[in-house]
Design a protein around this motif. Structure first.
Motif, mmCIF file in Angstrom:
data_model
loop_
_atom_site.group_PDB
_atom_site.id
_atom_site.type_symbol
_atom_site.label_atom_id
_atom_site.label_comp_id
_atom_site.label_asym_id
_atom_site.label_seq_id
_atom_site.Cartn_x
_atom_site.Cartn_y
_atom_site.Cartn_z
ATOM 1 N N THR A 66 0.804 -1.230 0.000
ATOM 2 C CA THR A 66 0.000 0.000 0.000
ATOM 3 C C THR A 66 0.835 1.278 0.000
ATOM 4 O OG1 THR A 66 -1.797 -1.133 1.096
ATOM 5 C CG2 THR A 66 -1.788 1.253 1.275
ATOM 6 N N GLY A 92 3.091 1.840 -3.158
ATOM 7 C CA GLY A 92 2.364 1.776 -4.424
ATOM 8 C C GLY A 92 2.816 0.612 -5.291
ATOM 9 N N ILE A 141 -6.850 1.893 -14.151
ATOM 10 C CA ILE A 141 -5.957 2.395 -13.117
ATOM 11 C C ILE A 141 -4.635 2.690 -13.798
ATOM 12 C CG2 ILE A 141 -4.488 1.600 -11.229
ATOM 13 C CD1 ILE A 141 -6.768 0.589 -9.789
ATOM 14 N N ARG A 158 -4.162 11.903 -4.214
ATOM 15 C CA ARG A 158 -4.658 10.651 -3.645
ATOM 16 C C ARG A 158 -5.105 10.817 -2.204
ATOM 17 N NH1 ARG A 158 -2.732 5.914 -6.767
ATOM 18 N NH2 ARG A 158 -1.366 6.695 -8.399
ATOM 19 N N PHE A 208 -4.986 4.530 -1.370
ATOM 20 C CA PHE A 208 -4.390 5.414 -2.375
ATOM 21 C C PHE A 208 -4.951 5.203 -3.782
ATOM 22 C CE2 PHE A 208 -0.933 5.222 0.870
ATOM 23 C CZ PHE A 208 -1.200 6.481 1.387
ATOM 24 N N TYR A 209 -5.771 4.200 -3.933
ATOM 25 C CA TYR A 209 -6.494 4.054 -5.198
ATOM 26 C C TYR A 209 -7.835 4.757 -5.098
ATOM 27 C CZ TYR A 209 -3.096 0.340 -5.979
ATOM 28 O OH TYR A 209 -1.939 -0.352 -6.115
ATOM 29 N N CYS A 210 -8.442 4.584 -3.933
ATOM 30 C CA CYS A 210 -9.802 5.085 -3.717
ATOM 31 C C CYS A 210 -9.802 6.548 -3.300
ATOM 32 C CB CYS A 210 -10.468 4.233 -2.646
ATOM 33 S SG CYS A 210 -11.927 4.967 -1.922
ATOM 34 N N SER A 211 -8.849 6.874 -2.457
ATOM 35 C CA SER A 211 -8.676 8.229 -1.929
ATOM 36 C C SER A 211 -9.774 8.666 -0.962
ATOM 37 C CB SER A 211 -8.527 9.248 -3.046
ATOM 38 O OG SER A 211 -9.772 9.565 -3.601
ATOM 39 N N GLU A 219 -15.746 -0.926 -3.932
ATOM 40 C CA GLU A 219 -14.551 -0.220 -4.409
ATOM 41 C C GLU A 219 -13.331 -1.143 -4.337
ATOM 42 O OE1 GLU A 219 -13.893 2.504 -5.860
ATOM 43 O OE2 GLU A 219 -11.795 2.942 -5.440
#
Ligand code: SF4
Ligand code: SF4
Lengths: 46, 450
Positions: free
Chosen positions: B16, B19, B330, B341, B408-411, B436
């Motif tokens: 996570t 990244g 993505i 993010r 960090f994908y969803c924020s 999500e």
């Protein structure tokens, strides 16, 4: 490596140094109007 | 923090905080179950009989190497950045407005968060005057930001297209004077979309969002006119012609799925079969008791649907018949910076919505909730307290998000959903989170197939 294939490296940490200009597109605006996934947005600098 | 999952036989490991994303073979993947708790001998012991000693040793070395390089179990060093650096870098400037040019609609879609077009208020349209004041307000509040966005929204914005045109022309002129670049988008149900409007949209709008839910029965169940008749037959050819006229780019067909079509992958594929290349179909946000709201017990079915869709997505891409599904896209390498993010959608601090009367709200989903009214474009007044509240609502301000592998994908999810379900913009909506995370898993798997 034999057992592990890395498909993406440490991109997040790197962006800490350069990011934050705020010129990118607003997330919800760009497509959908009810949800938010920012990872598919692109950076204006790239 | 790491997250590991297996999809279609591929073991995927996400680190996570860095990244990094890896594909592990079975030995390496199984080692992770013991890696942090046992030493080398202990791990060998645990996996004896399943893999040879040499296999375990080799894989173990690779895992340690990744950890040493900061690509596995990397530390979370963003907390401070989030609280200090991020907040100052991400200033109070506004960069986007959603203009509700019409709180009226020619449809009565069942799930509409606008409560059938009027957002719980009068059926009204925005005057060109209010639209222009919105542009002035945005330019004034945008500080040193150059790129600004205006989305024309409703109700149905084509019911007030003359205002749209006047505002676009005004913004172009004012933007030039002020050194700003405007991008325009419009969200429409396409019923009133004729050649003339289409040409204007194509000449001026960066993106157009066209609402359609998928198969005829799905669409017409939820999207119908005042007299109850469905819209599919009428809008499909129009939407197709818009998509074609834009060379299948810079548009989205945008659908909503509900409890009535849990097999929504078929709706997505139906849209793809009809030739659309830019597709976004999303879960409904509906209150309990409506009958079509998604429930915890639906999740397993929905997970399977996303998997089915991911599989077919790759399948079609490999055959040269690919399409884009918004939530599967993505950008791992060149995605947004950390600030973005952390900050998420920007509602309430860099993105706001304006009603026909000129009232300002944190975003289109908050419109009409009096406690969130931030001001009015005529007075140029802005409730800085509400803006501050939203600005502070970053990933690290939310307990659930701090601990979430997908952060960090969803924020940090949708503030409006959080508020509607939990009465707090900092407590994310559980079903939304579950979906999500599943979408991100599917998107990552798709990446491994490139
Ligand atoms: S909103 Fe939910 S899925 Fe998104 S980061 Fe927060 S906890 Fe994770
Ligand atoms: S709060 Fe939700 S609906 Fe509003 S802009 Fe953010 S993601 Fe979009």
């Amino acid at each position: 490596m034999k057992h592990i294939k890395t498909i993406n490296g440490s991109t997040l940490k790197d962006s800490m140094k350069t990011g934050g200009c705020g010129e990118c597109q607003t997330s919800c605006q760009s497509a959908c109007k009810t949800s938010c996934t920012v990872a598919n947005q692109s950076c204006q600098k790239n | 923090m790491i997250h590991k999952f297996t999809l279609f036989g591929t073991n995927i490991v996400v680190d996570t905080n860095s990244g990094a994303v890896h594909v592990f073979d079975d030995v390496a993947y199984d080692i992770l179950d013991y890696y942090k708790e046992y030493n080398k001998e202990g791990i060998e012991d645990k996996l004896r009989g399943k893999y040879s000693k040499q296999q375990v040793e080799e894989a173990l070395e690779e895992i340690s190497a990744l950890e040493k390089d900061g690509l596995l179990y990397s530390k979370d060093t963003y907390d401070e950045y989030a609280l200090k650096g991020h907040l100052s870098a991400w200033s109070k400037n506004i960069k986007a407005l959603c203009l509700h040019v019409s709180h009226d609609c020619n449809l009565r879609c069942k799930y509409c968060f606008a409560s059938t077009g009027n957002f719980g208020g009068e059926r009204t349209v925005m005057t060109p005057e209010i639209g222009k004041r919105s542009i002035d307000f945005l330019i004034k509040e945008s500080g040193n930001r150059r790129n600004l966005e205006i989305d024309f929204f409703g109700g149905e914005p084509l019911l007030n297209f003359s205002t749209v045109v006047e505002v676009v022309e005004y913004a172009k002129k004012r933007g030039e004077e002020a050194g700003k670049r405007f991008k325009f988008t419009i969200t429409t149900n396409a019923l009133l979309l004729n050649e003339e409007i289409k040409n204007y949209i194509n000449a001026n709008m960066h993106n157009v969002v066209l609402s359609i839910d998928g198969r005829k029965e799905t669409n017409d169940r939820m999207r119908y006119r005042v007299d109850g008749s469905g819209t599919y037959e009428d809008i499909m050819p129009v939407i197709k012609s818009v998509a074609e006229s834009r060379n299948q780019d810079n548009y989205y067909v945008r659908g909503t799925y509900t409890r009535h079509n849990l097999d929504f992958s078929r709706d997505v594929l139906h849209l793809a079969d009809e030739g659309f290349k830019q597709i976004s179909v999303e879960p409904v946000v509906a209150a309990k008791g409506t009958g079509y709201d998604l429930r915890e017990e639906d999740l397993d079915v929905l997970y399977k649907e996303y998997e089915r869709l991911a599989e077919e997505y790759v399948n079609r891409r490999e055959k040269g018949r690919g399409f884009n599904f918004f939530h599967f896209m993505i950008d791992l390498g060149q995605g947004p910076c950390l600030s973005k993010r952390l900050g998420g959608c920007g509602s309430g601090h860099e993105y706001m919505a304006v009603t026909p009367e000129g009232d300002i709200y944190p975003c289109h989903q908050f419109v009409g909730m009096k406690e969130f009214k931030m001001g009015n474009v005529r007075e140029g007044f802005l409730n800085r307290e509400i803006q501050e509240l939203f600005k502070r609502s970053n990933v690290y301000a939310k307990q659930d998000c701090r601990e979430c592998w997908a952060k960090f994908y969803c924020s940090g999810g949708c503030a409006a959903n959080a508020y509607q379900f939990n009465g707090d913009i900092n407590v994310p909506y559980k079903i939304g989170c579950a979906l999500e995370k599943k979408r991100v898993e599917c998107a990552l798997w798709i990446k491994t197939r490139e």
